[in-house]
Design an enzyme around this catalytic site. Sequence first.
Site, PDB file in Angstrom:
ATOM      1  N   SER A 140       0.932  -0.977  -0.189  1.00  0.00           N
ATOM      2  CA  SER A 140      -0.018   0.053  -0.062  1.00  0.00           C
ATOM      3  C   SER A 140       0.985   1.136   0.232  1.00  0.00           C
ATOM      4  O   SER A 140       1.930   1.188   0.450  1.00  0.00           O
ATOM      5  CB  SER A 140      -0.748  -0.006   1.230  1.00  0.00           C
ATOM      6  OG  SER A 140      -1.504   1.139   1.332  1.00  0.00           O
ATOM      7  N   TYR A 153      -1.972  -0.389  10.745  1.00  0.00           N
ATOM      8  CA  TYR A 153      -2.133  -0.898   9.197  1.00  0.00           C
ATOM      9  C   TYR A 153      -0.615  -0.348   8.447  1.00  0.00           C
ATOM     10  O   TYR A 153      -0.177  -1.083   7.716  1.00  0.00           O
ATOM     11  CB  TYR A 153      -3.253   0.004   8.725  1.00  0.00           C
ATOM     12  CG  TYR A 153      -3.343  -0.619   7.174  1.00  0.00           C
ATOM     13  CD1 TYR A 153      -3.894  -1.722   6.849  1.00  0.00           C
ATOM     14  CD2 TYR A 153      -3.252   0.431   6.171  1.00  0.00           C
ATOM     15  CE1 TYR A 153      -4.071  -2.259   5.432  1.00  0.00           C
ATOM     16  CE2 TYR A 153      -3.531   0.093   4.617  1.00  0.00           C
ATOM     17  CZ  TYR A 153      -3.961  -1.249   4.579  1.00  0.00           C
ATOM     18  OH  TYR A 153      -4.201  -1.331   3.230  1.00  0.00           O
TER      19      TYR A 153
HETATM   20  P1  NDP Z   1     -11.429  -6.215   0.129  1.00  0.00           P
HETATM   21  O1  NDP Z   1     -12.169  -5.926   1.550  1.00  0.00           O
HETATM   22  O2  NDP Z   1     -12.541  -6.379  -1.205  1.00  0.00           O
HETATM   23  O3  NDP Z   1     -10.682  -7.631  -0.070  1.00  0.00           O
HETATM   24  C1  NDP Z   1      -9.810  -8.077   1.110  1.00  0.00           C
HETATM   25  C2  NDP Z   1      -9.731  -9.720   0.596  1.00  0.00           C
HETATM   26  O4  NDP Z   1      -8.941 -10.152   1.846  1.00  0.00           O
HETATM   27  C3  NDP Z   1     -11.170 -10.506   0.758  1.00  0.00           C
HETATM   28  O5  NDP Z   1     -10.944 -11.290  -0.395  1.00  0.00           O
HETATM   29  C4  NDP Z   1     -10.913 -11.256   2.091  1.00  0.00           C
HETATM   30  O6  NDP Z   1     -11.619 -12.314   1.940  1.00  0.00           O
HETATM   31  C5  NDP Z   1      -9.472 -11.356   2.079  1.00  0.00           C
HETATM   32  N1  NDP Z   1      -9.037 -11.814   3.683  1.00  0.00           N
HETATM   33  C6  NDP Z   1      -9.201 -11.154   4.644  1.00  0.00           C
HETATM   34  N2  NDP Z   1      -8.946 -11.588   5.625  1.00  0.00           N
HETATM   35  C7  NDP Z   1      -8.439 -12.891   5.261  1.00  0.00           C
HETATM   36  C8  NDP Z   1      -8.071 -14.172   6.130  1.00  0.00           C
HETATM   37  N3  NDP Z   1      -7.904 -14.068   7.151  1.00  0.00           N
HETATM   38  N4  NDP Z   1      -7.892 -15.177   5.206  1.00  0.00           N
HETATM   39  C9  NDP Z   1      -7.997 -15.061   4.052  1.00  0.00           C
HETATM   40  N5  NDP Z   1      -8.586 -13.960   3.182  1.00  0.00           N
HETATM   41  C10 NDP Z   1      -8.715 -13.034   3.997  1.00  0.00           C
HETATM   42  O7  NDP Z   1     -10.361  -5.148   0.011  1.00  0.00           O
HETATM   43  P2  NDP Z   1      -9.351  -4.784  -1.209  1.00  0.00           P
HETATM   44  O8  NDP Z   1      -9.404  -5.544  -2.275  1.00  0.00           O
HETATM   45  O9  NDP Z   1      -9.178  -3.305  -1.157  1.00  0.00           O
HETATM   46  O10 NDP Z   1      -7.607  -5.418  -0.479  1.00  0.00           O
HETATM   47  C11 NDP Z   1      -6.965  -6.214  -1.069  1.00  0.00           C
HETATM   48  C12 NDP Z   1      -5.677  -5.755  -0.540  1.00  0.00           C
HETATM   49  O11 NDP Z   1      -5.376  -4.656  -1.112  1.00  0.00           O
HETATM   50  C13 NDP Z   1      -5.272  -5.699   0.891  1.00  0.00           C
HETATM   51  O12 NDP Z   1      -4.143  -6.370   1.378  1.00  0.00           O
HETATM   52  C14 NDP Z   1      -5.254  -4.213   1.140  1.00  0.00           C
HETATM   53  O13 NDP Z   1      -4.476  -3.724   2.341  1.00  0.00           O
HETATM   54  C15 NDP Z   1      -4.679  -3.649  -0.135  1.00  0.00           C
HETATM   55  N6  NDP Z   1      -4.829  -2.273  -0.409  1.00  0.00           N
HETATM   56  C16 NDP Z   1      -6.002  -1.981  -0.506  1.00  0.00           C
HETATM   57  C17 NDP Z   1      -6.211  -0.589  -0.949  1.00  0.00           C
HETATM   58  C18 NDP Z   1      -7.688   0.082  -1.335  1.00  0.00           C
HETATM   59  O14 NDP Z   1      -7.831   1.273  -0.956  1.00  0.00           O
HETATM   60  N7  NDP Z   1      -8.811  -0.697  -1.500  1.00  0.00           N
HETATM   61  C19 NDP Z   1      -5.200   0.454  -0.891  1.00  0.00           C
HETATM   62  C20 NDP Z   1      -3.976  -0.258  -0.903  1.00  0.00           C
HETATM   63  C21 NDP Z   1      -3.810  -1.520  -0.361  1.00  0.00           C
HETATM   64  P3  NDP Z   1     -12.617 -13.170   3.036  1.00  0.00           P
HETATM   65  O15 NDP Z   1     -13.340 -12.304   3.595  1.00  0.00           O
HETATM   66  O16 NDP Z   1     -13.358 -13.791   2.088  1.00  0.00           O
HETATM   67  O17 NDP Z   1     -11.746 -14.181   3.862  1.00  0.00           O
END
Ligand code: NDP
Length: 243
Positions: A140, A153
């Site tokens: 990020s 975070y």
């Molecule tokens: P979402 O909330 O849409 O996606 C997060 C994903 O992580 C989900 O598929 C969720 O699946 C999964 N997840 C969370 N906890 C677990 C776990 N314990 N085991 C397995 N899977 C898990 O958000 P984003 O797509 O935005 O996030 C994806 C990545 O991008 C993250 O690492 C975030 O920090 C990063 N990011 C996002 C930004 C943004 O502005 N959106 C900016 C910068 C970085 P499930 O709940 O089904 O397990």
Amino acid sequence: MAITTAARVAVITGASSGIGEATARALAAEGYTVALLARRRDRISELATELGGGSIAVETDVTDRDSVLAAAARVRDELGRVDVLVNNAGVMLLGPFSAERHEDYRRMIETNLLGAITATEVFLDQLTSDGGGDIITVSSVAGRSARPVNGVYAATKWGVNGWSESLRQQLLPDVRVTLVEPGAVKTDLPSHITDEQTRKTTEEMYAGVEVTPEDIAEVIVFAVTRPRHVAVHEILVRPAGQA
Ligand code: NDP
């Protein structure tokens, strides 16, 4: 005995929504067979059916090493190879630093930092067994800077950046290690914030964000489709208007 698929295989953590889901679609469109890892089984099962091409849904919790080991065993048995690992699973539980949110801190560290480390150590033998591959870790902008509400975070993302740079040096030239560092991307990420005021403010801010998960997926596809003598190590992508 493991089945070896002719197609290249990508393993994506957090493939049930947002950036992970978009990356799964984008890599499938490039001809990859995709292993979709996340906890929400319904969502990844539907996506696997939609993608076809041998893609599989594997219910996985990256904070539970046994769950990741079981996922790796399924990928080995059913797909027989791993060419790309996308460490994408993450949570962003923002709020002023306080003892009230100690559980949020543990969850972020176990998911964002230890989860990526665990998925990588567990899948590493499959990534290197066929001569090489790609590890993409979704960090990020918060891996490069910090704000008052995002200390832990940011700590997880700074941690990911340091670890990823070390891994890059260890695994070159066969495994290319790439950091993708998005700014704000329109996803459900803020919806899990436990501090109500911070969640409201962040959701309001995210409502105006124009960068989509598909924009980030394109960047990931760009990195993994470079010729093998080219390694894209770090990509920072902000909305054009983000300071
Ligand atoms: P979402 O909330 O849409 O996606 C997060 C994903 O992580 C989900 O598929 C969720 O699946 C999964 N997840 C969370 N906890 C677990 C776990 N314990 N085991 C397995 N899977 C898990 O958000 P984003 O797509 O935005 O996030 C994806 C990545 O991008 C993250 O690492 C975030 O920090 C990063 N990011 C996002 C930004 C943004 O502005 N959106 C900016 C910068 C970085 P499930 O709940 O089904 O397990």
